[in-house]
Design a protein around this motif. Structure first.
Motif, PDB file in Angstrom:
ATOM      1  N   PHE A 100       3.924 -21.885 -29.959  1.00  0.00           N
ATOM      2  CA  PHE A 100       5.103 -22.747 -29.819  1.00  0.00           C
ATOM      3  C   PHE A 100       6.337 -22.096 -30.441  1.00  0.00           C
ATOM      4  CE2 PHE A 100       2.212 -26.684 -29.544  1.00  0.00           C
ATOM      5  CZ  PHE A 100       2.100 -26.526 -28.173  1.00  0.00           C
ATOM      6  N   THR A 101       6.174 -21.435 -31.574  1.00  0.00           N
ATOM      7  CA  THR A 101       7.304 -20.767 -32.205  1.00  0.00           C
ATOM      8  C   THR A 101       7.794 -19.617 -31.335  1.00  0.00           C
ATOM      9  OG1 THR A 101       6.415 -21.357 -34.373  1.00  0.00           O
ATOM     10  CG2 THR A 101       8.108 -19.650 -34.326  1.00  0.00           C
ATOM     11  N   TRP A 102       6.880 -18.881 -30.734  1.00  0.00           N
ATOM     12  CA  TRP A 102       7.245 -17.779 -29.838  1.00  0.00           C
ATOM     13  C   TRP A 102       8.108 -18.295 -28.685  1.00  0.00           C
ATOM     14  CZ3 TRP A 102       6.067 -12.546 -29.967  1.00  0.00           C
ATOM     15  CH2 TRP A 102       6.342 -11.817 -28.805  1.00  0.00           C
ATOM     16  N   LYS A 103       7.670 -19.406 -28.080  1.00  0.00           N
ATOM     17  CA  LYS A 103       8.413 -19.965 -26.945  1.00  0.00           C
ATOM     18  C   LYS A 103       9.776 -20.505 -27.378  1.00  0.00           C
ATOM     19  CE  LYS A 103       6.859 -20.341 -23.258  1.00  0.00           C
ATOM     20  NZ  LYS A 103       6.994 -19.431 -22.128  1.00  0.00           N
ATOM     21  N   VAL A 104       9.830 -21.190 -28.505  1.00  0.00           N
ATOM     22  CA  VAL A 104      11.091 -21.778 -28.967  1.00  0.00           C
ATOM     23  C   VAL A 104      12.041 -20.689 -29.445  1.00  0.00           C
ATOM     24  CG1 VAL A 104      12.103 -23.230 -30.771  1.00  0.00           C
ATOM     25  CG2 VAL A 104      10.125 -24.022 -29.502  1.00  0.00           C
ATOM     26  N   ALA A 105      11.546 -19.721 -30.209  1.00  0.00           N
ATOM     27  CA  ALA A 105      12.396 -18.671 -30.763  1.00  0.00           C
ATOM     28  C   ALA A 105      13.024 -17.821 -29.660  1.00  0.00           C
ATOM     29  CB  ALA A 105      11.592 -17.793 -31.722  1.00  0.00           C
ATOM     30  N   ALA A 106      12.364 -17.698 -28.526  1.00  0.00           N
ATOM     31  CA  ALA A 106      12.906 -16.918 -27.412  1.00  0.00           C
ATOM     32  C   ALA A 106      14.170 -17.558 -26.841  1.00  0.00           C
ATOM     33  CB  ALA A 106      11.848 -16.766 -26.322  1.00  0.00           C
ATOM     34  N   LEU A 107      14.354 -18.849 -27.052  1.00  0.00           N
ATOM     35  CA  LEU A 107      15.507 -19.567 -26.509  1.00  0.00           C
ATOM     36  C   LEU A 107      16.669 -19.668 -27.495  1.00  0.00           C
ATOM     37  CD1 LEU A 107      13.535 -22.542 -24.914  1.00  0.00           C
ATOM     38  CD2 LEU A 107      14.339 -20.463 -23.770  1.00  0.00           C
ATOM     39  N   MET A 108      16.448 -19.246 -28.733  1.00  0.00           N
ATOM     40  CA  MET A 108      17.418 -19.450 -29.799  1.00  0.00           C
ATOM     41  C   MET A 108      18.175 -18.164 -30.117  1.00  0.00           C
ATOM     42  SD  MET A 108      16.989 -22.530 -30.656  1.00  0.00           S
ATOM     43  CE  MET A 108      15.839 -23.804 -30.222  1.00  0.00           C
ATOM     44  N   PRO A 109      19.375 -18.324 -30.697  1.00  0.00           N
ATOM     45  CA  PRO A 109      20.051 -17.133 -31.228  1.00  0.00           C
ATOM     46  C   PRO A 109      19.235 -16.559 -32.395  1.00  0.00           C
ATOM     47  CG  PRO A 109      21.449 -19.103 -31.406  1.00  0.00           C
ATOM     48  CD  PRO A 109      20.150 -19.527 -30.829  1.00  0.00           C
ATOM     49  N   LEU A 110      19.440 -15.292 -32.691  1.00  0.00           N
ATOM     50  CA  LEU A 110      18.614 -14.590 -33.675  1.00  0.00           C
ATOM     51  C   LEU A 110      18.516 -15.302 -35.029  1.00  0.00           C
ATOM     52  CD1 LEU A 110      16.815 -12.185 -34.275  1.00  0.00           C
ATOM     53  CD2 LEU A 110      18.860 -10.930 -34.968  1.00  0.00           C
ATOM     54  N   PRO A 111      19.601 -15.763 -35.634  1.00  0.00           N
ATOM     55  CA  PRO A 111      19.457 -16.422 -36.948  1.00  0.00           C
ATOM     56  C   PRO A 111      18.588 -17.686 -36.879  1.00  0.00           C
ATOM     57  CG  PRO A 111      21.771 -15.890 -36.545  1.00  0.00           C
ATOM     58  CD  PRO A 111      21.027 -15.604 -35.285  1.00  0.00           C
ATOM     59  N   ALA A 154      16.238 -18.235 -34.577  1.00  0.00           N
ATOM     60  CA  ALA A 154      14.876 -17.773 -34.291  1.00  0.00           C
ATOM     61  C   ALA A 154      14.181 -17.318 -35.571  1.00  0.00           C
ATOM     62  CB  ALA A 154      14.904 -16.644 -33.261  1.00  0.00           C
ATOM     63  N   VAL A 155      14.936 -16.615 -36.431  1.00  0.00           N
ATOM     64  CA  VAL A 155      14.367 -16.175 -37.716  1.00  0.00           C
ATOM     65  C   VAL A 155      13.975 -17.391 -38.547  1.00  0.00           C
ATOM     66  CG1 VAL A 155      14.920 -15.022 -39.901  1.00  0.00           C
ATOM     67  CG2 VAL A 155      15.517 -13.936 -37.733  1.00  0.00           C
ATOM     68  N   MET A 156      14.837 -18.395 -38.569  1.00  0.00           N
ATOM     69  CA  MET A 156      14.514 -19.622 -39.321  1.00  0.00           C
ATOM     70  C   MET A 156      13.265 -20.303 -38.745  1.00  0.00           C
ATOM     71  SD  MET A 156      15.828 -20.311 -42.018  1.00  0.00           S
ATOM     72  CE  MET A 156      15.326 -21.884 -42.588  1.00  0.00           C
ATOM     73  N   ALA A 157      13.137 -20.318 -37.411  1.00  0.00           N
ATOM     74  CA  ALA A 157      11.955 -20.916 -36.783  1.00  0.00           C
ATOM     75  C   ALA A 157      10.692 -20.181 -37.222  1.00  0.00           C
ATOM     76  CB  ALA A 157      12.092 -20.892 -35.260  1.00  0.00           C
ATOM     77  N   TRP A 158      10.752 -18.833 -37.265  1.00  0.00           N
ATOM     78  CA  TRP A 158       9.590 -18.056 -37.695  1.00  0.00           C
ATOM     79  C   TRP A 158       9.292 -18.256 -39.176  1.00  0.00           C
ATOM     80  CZ3 TRP A 158       5.851 -16.523 -34.852  1.00  0.00           C
ATOM     81  CH2 TRP A 158       6.058 -16.209 -33.518  1.00  0.00           C
ATOM     82  N   VAL A 159      10.329 -18.395 -39.992  1.00  0.00           N
ATOM     83  CA  VAL A 159      10.123 -18.651 -41.421  1.00  0.00           C
ATOM     84  C   VAL A 159       9.436 -20.009 -41.613  1.00  0.00           C
ATOM     85  CG1 VAL A 159      11.328 -19.138 -43.603  1.00  0.00           C
ATOM     86  CG2 VAL A 159      11.967 -17.141 -42.232  1.00  0.00           C
ATOM     87  N   MET A 160       9.898 -21.023 -40.864  1.00  0.00           N
ATOM     88  CA  MET A 160       9.269 -22.351 -40.968  1.00  0.00           C
ATOM     89  C   MET A 160       7.829 -22.321 -40.457  1.00  0.00           C
ATOM     90  SD  MET A 160      12.322 -25.088 -40.185  1.00  0.00           S
ATOM     91  CE  MET A 160      12.539 -24.595 -38.498  1.00  0.00           C
ATOM     92  N   ALA A 161       7.584 -21.574 -39.384  1.00  0.00           N
ATOM     93  CA  ALA A 161       6.218 -21.457 -38.872  1.00  0.00           C
ATOM     94  C   ALA A 161       5.320 -20.774 -39.897  1.00  0.00           C
ATOM     95  CB  ALA A 161       6.217 -20.689 -37.553  1.00  0.00           C
ATOM     96  N   ALA A 162       5.836 -19.711 -40.518  1.00  0.00           N
ATOM     97  CA  ALA A 162       5.056 -19.007 -41.546  1.00  0.00           C
ATOM     98  C   ALA A 162       4.770 -19.930 -42.729  1.00  0.00           C
ATOM     99  CB  ALA A 162       5.794 -17.753 -42.007  1.00  0.00           C
ATOM    100  N   ALA A 163       5.754 -20.718 -43.129  1.00  0.00           N
ATOM    101  CA  ALA A 163       5.546 -21.666 -44.230  1.00  0.00           C
ATOM    102  C   ALA A 163       4.483 -22.692 -43.867  1.00  0.00           C
ATOM    103  CB  ALA A 163       6.860 -22.360 -44.581  1.00  0.00           C
ATOM    104  N   THR A 164       4.477 -23.138 -42.617  1.00  0.00           N
ATOM    105  CA  THR A 164       3.470 -24.098 -42.159  1.00  0.00           C
ATOM    106  C   THR A 164       2.076 -23.486 -42.197  1.00  0.00           C
ATOM    107  OG1 THR A 164       5.096 -25.169 -40.728  1.00  0.00           O
ATOM    108  CG2 THR A 164       2.780 -25.542 -40.215  1.00  0.00           C
TER     109      THR A 164
END
Length: 142
Positions: free
Chosen positions: A105-116, A118-128
């Motif tokens: 889900f993070t991969w799909k969502v981050a692909a649609l977001m600007p880089l900053p 997307a990075v936040m999405a990956w950080v939140m996914a990693a925290a989860t």
């Protein structure tokens, strides 16, 4: 007034009969069945809307099967005796399934977001994922 007898059924009711191993007296879990029916309808609608896009069909199918397996593993985890080896193996399966869903889900969502973002999405996914690992394996039943 007479003293009650130790075998008085009003004071010491008999223990209910166990239904382990058979379905006698088992109720239908309507909320779960309705939830799974909704999930199946949503899956069918997503496949229909994909209009043959193999990548979308693969993503939706993976998520659907992963969720079904995750729900089944959680049920097995709840039914397994505390401290058993089976419970430990199921715990690993639950964490891996939840982690894979988070990553997809993070991969799909981050692909649609600007880089900053997307990075936040990956950080939140990693925290989860790290929080789930801590809760399942480090903290456990404390």
């Amino acid at each position: 007034m007479a003293n009650p007898k130790p075998d008085d059924p009003l004071l010491n009711p008999p223990a209910p009969a166990s239904n382990h191993g058979n379905n006698v007296g088992r109720r239908v879990p309507w909320p779960s069945l309705i939830g799974f029916l909704g999930l199946a309808v949503n899956f069918a609608l997503c496949i229909h809307r994909a209009e043959g896009d193999r990548g979308t069909v693969a993503d939706v199918t993976f998520a659907y099967l992963n969720l079904l397996l995750l729900f089944w593993c959680i049920r097995q985890f709840d039914q397994a005796p505390h401290g058993s080896a089976a419970r430990g193996r199921i715990r690993v399966a639950v964490w891996l399934l939840a982690t894979s869903l988070t990553a997809v889900f993070t991969w799909k969502v981050a692909a649609l977001m600007p880089l900053p973002v997307a990075v936040m999405a990956w950080v939140m996914a990693a925290a989860t994922v790290i929080g789930g690992f801590y809760g399942f394996f480090i903290h456990e039943d404390k």
